[in-house]
Design an enzyme around this catalytic site. Structure first.
Site, short mmCIF file in Angstrom:
data_model
loop_
_atom_site.label_atom_id
_atom_site.label_comp_id
_atom_site.label_asym_id
_atom_site.label_seq_id
_atom_site.Cartn_x
_atom_site.Cartn_y
_atom_site.Cartn_z
CB CYS A 27 34.28 29.75 39.50
SG CYS A 27 32.47 29.21 39.46
CG HIS B 54 37.70 32.66 38.28
ND1 HIS B 54 37.42 32.90 36.90
CD2 HIS B 54 36.55 32.95 39.03
CE1 HIS B 54 35.65 32.88 36.98
NE2 HIS B 54 35.40 33.08 38.26
CD GLU C 108 33.72 32.23 44.73
OE1 GLU C 108 32.79 31.55 45.00
OE2 GLU C 108 34.73 32.16 43.75
CD GLU D 3 29.99 32.65 32.35
OE1 GLU D 3 29.99 33.66 33.03
OE2 GLU D 3 30.05 31.37 32.68
CD GLU E 67 33.94 30.64 32.68
OE1 GLU E 67 34.20 29.62 33.41
OE2 GLU E 67 33.56 31.91 32.65
#
Length: 130
Positions: free
Chosen positions: A9, A11, A29, A54, A56
């Site tokens: 992800c 971000h 990651e 969540e 998003e």
């Protein structure tokens, strides 16, 4: 925690383009760098077990590499390569082991955006998050 999710992800940071964030997070990651292609964006709201929910907005990119991931242990508990067909089976057989957003994302990638998936490749990375 301890569920299979999409590869990573992004971000994005304030002022950071989503493409830059995707490359940064892939490196952070999984220690990978490859060309990424933007596919689509989706918004979701999903329950996350007893932890809450969540809500998003997600941008989906695809890319391929021959490099072996080097997972960041603070971000990734486990990783593995699975074929699209294997992921399809596992989502049916043990869907509770996967994040809600992976299920939503994969359904659209396998249907509406199937032409965006690389051809000739039999495996897709997934990661298990902490």
């Amino acid at each position: 925690p301890e569920i299979w999710a999409n590869t990573c992800c992004s971000h994005p940071r304030r002022g950071e383009a989503i493409e830059e964030a995707a490359h940064r997070r892939l490196q952070q990651e999984l220690g990978l760098d490859c060309e990424l292609t933007y596919v689509y964006k989706f918004e979701y709201h999903a329950r996350y077990g007893e932890l809450g929910s969540e809500h998003e907005l997600c941008s989906v990119f695809v890319g391929t590499t021959d490099a072996k991931p080097v997972a960041n242990p603070t971000e990734v508990a486990a990783w593995r390569y699975v074929s699209p067909e294997q992921l399809d089976r596992e989502l049916v057989e043990s869907g509770e082991s996967f994040s809600p957003w992976l299920k939503l994302e994969w359904e659209r990638l396998r249907g509406e955006f199937k032409d965006a998936l690389p051809t000739g490749s039999t495996a897709r990375p997934t990661e298990q998050t902490d």
